[in-house]
Design a protein around this motif. Sequence first.
Motif, PDB file in Angstrom:
ATOM      1  N   ASP A   1       5.098  -3.972   8.257  1.00  0.00           N
ATOM      2  CA  ASP A   1       5.616  -2.961   7.333  1.00  0.00           C
ATOM      3  C   ASP A   1       4.740  -1.709   7.270  1.00  0.00           C
ATOM      4  N   VAL A   2       3.946  -1.490   8.303  1.00  0.00           N
ATOM      5  CA  VAL A   2       3.151  -0.260   8.371  1.00  0.00           C
ATOM      6  C   VAL A   2       3.593   0.542   9.594  1.00  0.00           C
ATOM      7  N   ALA A   3       3.983   1.798   9.349  1.00  0.00           N
ATOM      8  CA  ALA A   3       4.449   2.653  10.448  1.00  0.00           C
ATOM      9  C   ALA A   3       3.331   2.858  11.462  1.00  0.00           C
TER      10      ALA A   3
ATOM     11  N   PRO B   1      -6.145   0.272   2.354  1.00  0.00           N
ATOM     12  CA  PRO B   1      -5.241   0.130   1.201  1.00  0.00           C
ATOM     13  C   PRO B   1      -5.092  -1.336   0.776  1.00  0.00           C
TER      14      PRO B   1
ATOM     15  N   TYR C   1      -4.073   6.809   0.107  1.00  0.00           N
ATOM     16  CA  TYR C   1      -3.668   5.772   1.066  1.00  0.00           C
ATOM     17  C   TYR C   1      -2.512   6.311   1.895  1.00  0.00           C
ATOM     18  N   TYR C   2      -2.445   5.831   3.112  1.00  0.00           N
ATOM     19  CA  TYR C   2      -1.451   6.347   4.058  1.00  0.00           C
ATOM     20  C   TYR C   2      -0.435   5.281   4.430  1.00  0.00           C
ATOM     21  N   ALA C   3      -0.637   4.084   3.907  1.00  0.00           N
ATOM     22  CA  ALA C   3       0.303   2.986   4.130  1.00  0.00           C
ATOM     23  C   ALA C   3       0.164   2.028   2.963  1.00  0.00           C
ATOM     24  N   ALA C   4       1.242   1.346   2.634  1.00  0.00           N
ATOM     25  CA  ALA C   4       1.206   0.382   1.530  1.00  0.00           C
ATOM     26  C   ALA C   4       1.690  -0.975   2.051  1.00  0.00           C
ATOM     27  N   PRO C   5       0.823  -1.698   2.746  1.00  0.00           N
ATOM     28  CA  PRO C   5       1.229  -2.978   3.327  1.00  0.00           C
ATOM     29  C   PRO C   5       1.533  -4.026   2.251  1.00  0.00           C
TER      30      PRO C   5
ATOM     31  N   PHE D   1      -4.936  -6.177   8.708  1.00  0.00           N
ATOM     32  CA  PHE D   1      -4.972  -4.710   8.642  1.00  0.00           C
ATOM     33  C   PHE D   1      -6.276  -4.184   9.265  1.00  0.00           C
TER      34      PHE D   1
ATOM     35  N   ILE E   1       1.085  -4.562  12.103  1.00  0.00           N
ATOM     36  CA  ILE E   1       1.510  -4.983  10.759  1.00  0.00           C
ATOM     37  C   ILE E   1       2.978  -4.563  10.613  1.00  0.00           C
TER      38      ILE E   1
ATOM     39  N   LEU F   1      -3.378   6.699  12.303  1.00  0.00           N
ATOM     40  CA  LEU F   1      -4.202   7.598  11.493  1.00  0.00           C
ATOM     41  C   LEU F   1      -5.417   6.851  10.931  1.00  0.00           C
ATOM     42  N   TYR F   2      -5.170   5.656  10.382  1.00  0.00           N
ATOM     43  CA  TYR F   2      -6.290   4.853   9.885  1.00  0.00           C
ATOM     44  C   TYR F   2      -7.307   4.596  10.990  1.00  0.00           C
TER      45      TYR F   2
ATOM     46  N   ASN G   1       2.517  12.078   0.247  1.00  0.00           N
ATOM     47  CA  ASN G   1       2.636  11.065   1.312  1.00  0.00           C
ATOM     48  C   ASN G   1       3.602   9.942   0.960  1.00  0.00           C
TER      49      ASN G   1
ATOM     50  N   ARG H   1       1.031   5.849  10.958  1.00  0.00           N
ATOM     51  CA  ARG H   1       0.086   5.726   9.838  1.00  0.00           C
ATOM     52  C   ARG H   1      -1.074   4.794  10.220  1.00  0.00           C
ATOM     53  N   MET H   2      -0.764   3.727  10.933  1.00  0.00           N
ATOM     54  CA  MET H   2      -1.843   2.839  11.372  1.00  0.00           C
ATOM     55  C   MET H   2      -2.752   3.577  12.358  1.00  0.00           C
TER      56      MET H   2
END
Lengths: 261, 298
Positions: free
Chosen positions: A34-36, B128, B161-165, A19, A32, A42-43, B199, A39-40
């Motif tokens: 399972d991460v859109a 996250p 958090y903006y994602a939950a891997p 990540f 990753i 944005l991070y 979110n 959203r990635m």
Amino acid sequence: MYSLKLPELTSLQQQQLAFAACIRDPINSPAIHDVAADRMALYRELFYNNILDTLSSAFPVLHQVLEEKHWQQLCQQFFARHHSSTPCLSRLSGEFVDYLQGNQINNPGWLIELAQWEWAELDLFLAADADLSLITGDDVINEIPVLSPLIRLHHFDYPVHRICKDFIPEIPDQQKNSLLAWRKADDSTGFMQVNALSADLLTRLQSNQQHTGQQLLAMMTEAHREFEPAMIMQGGSEILHAFHDANIVLGSRTLFNKDKN
Amino acid sequence: MTREGQHQSTFEQDINMNLSALQGAGLGLRRSLLDEIETLAEGELDFLEVTPENWIGIGGQYGRQLRRLAERYPLVCHGLSLSVGGPAPLDLKFIRDLKTFLDELNVVCFSEHLSYCSDHGHLYDLMPIPFTEQAVDHVAQRIMQVQDILQRRIAIENVSYYAAPSQQLSEIDFINAVLEKADCDLLLDVNNVYVNSINHHYDAYQFIDALPAARIAYMHVAGHYQESESLIVDTHGAEVVDSVWQLLDFTCQRVGSKPALLERDFNLPPMNELLKEVNLIRHYQTQQRADDVQLKIA
């Protein structure tokens, strides 16, 4: 900093490193699953902008004189590759300077010197107060002068203190530019260019353990035969007093008992 | 009694002694606010929150101003760089420096994020933690290690958090499992609950209800940025929105009048605007107290 190596990593550690890698270097890191993507992204944007804002405000001149593309490229590479060890974000700028020194490819010669000079100001600002317990007097000639730890002395090839959008030096100066930054008594930061004799005196003060001001100046007469000894003794003594008045030299001390033994 | 048991009882004393000094409504301290806060009258703010990473080892004028404020106000510290959920070992030297700082300034509570902010080095923002059983064990063990070194119980904050891997647990189950396992306190960020509820499509009120009220050491409210209908970014750069005030109101009714503070990091408005929001926190806290009294009378 601690190094994390496969294959001892737990699956949690692997997830976390993957990540973080996507944040540091999105182009060269596997996505990753399972991460859109948005959203990635944005991070990445939040993290990178935080670093970029920090560095841009710590190095305002460097940021101003470099092409925006070049500046961002330096910041991006630094963020992608450098493993910062300081918990304090403001002190990251000091690690940026170290990073630039180790990765100078294609950068103009003045760039690292300008970065060092701009960092000196922030570095002094963040520094702890000087320990005044050693100081027993203010006779900087007949006792041992105590230099403030809150000074930064540089000897640059380029006149970085004059660099601005309209003045970028093409070639190094023939003589070194000795620049001093220090914390004044009122806690503001002072800057000055010092001549070769003052620079030598400051350098000697930095490593001085046991010599009085007078002894230091006497040693300087040996090293600078081009000057009359009396001129160095007289001029040097005036400089020492001026340094003391400016809070560059904090005061004087006598020999410690352990030094005498 | 086991060694752990002894530590436990020390922590309990700490929290009872410390948290009783903490009440009312406070403000997050920024360097740019120092001068104005120094000139405020007594009672405008009940306490201040300080990011220790920004102040440890700082001398000069700022260092002196902080020490003066520490004489006037109870301080809480809200850490940024501990990376309590991180993949690398904890930075023990930093934690020891932190302990010295907390002790010197007589800090009444230390909190950190239920998150991680480092890989091989610091990244200075919150990533996250995977909501997994493995991560519960990992982060709880590290919180206990931190509590052991700091010799005090700490509070852990629910983060945006903006994602939950790699998610296996719900956020609420994850948080509650960590709190239980580490036996630590909660810094409840009401804005983060709201942000995450939008979110990640859950009911913020049910979420608050499912938290252990007794563990709440103090609370945060803050403003955010609504990027789209389904995405809010936690910026601390704007006014607190009505929906978050409503959630704070509800929270005060459910958990009682806990100390709470306004976080504002960017786009800082004039001090009187900030104080209006601090007073609004007080309003919801005291409204709750008035309700309490009425209930008791009834």
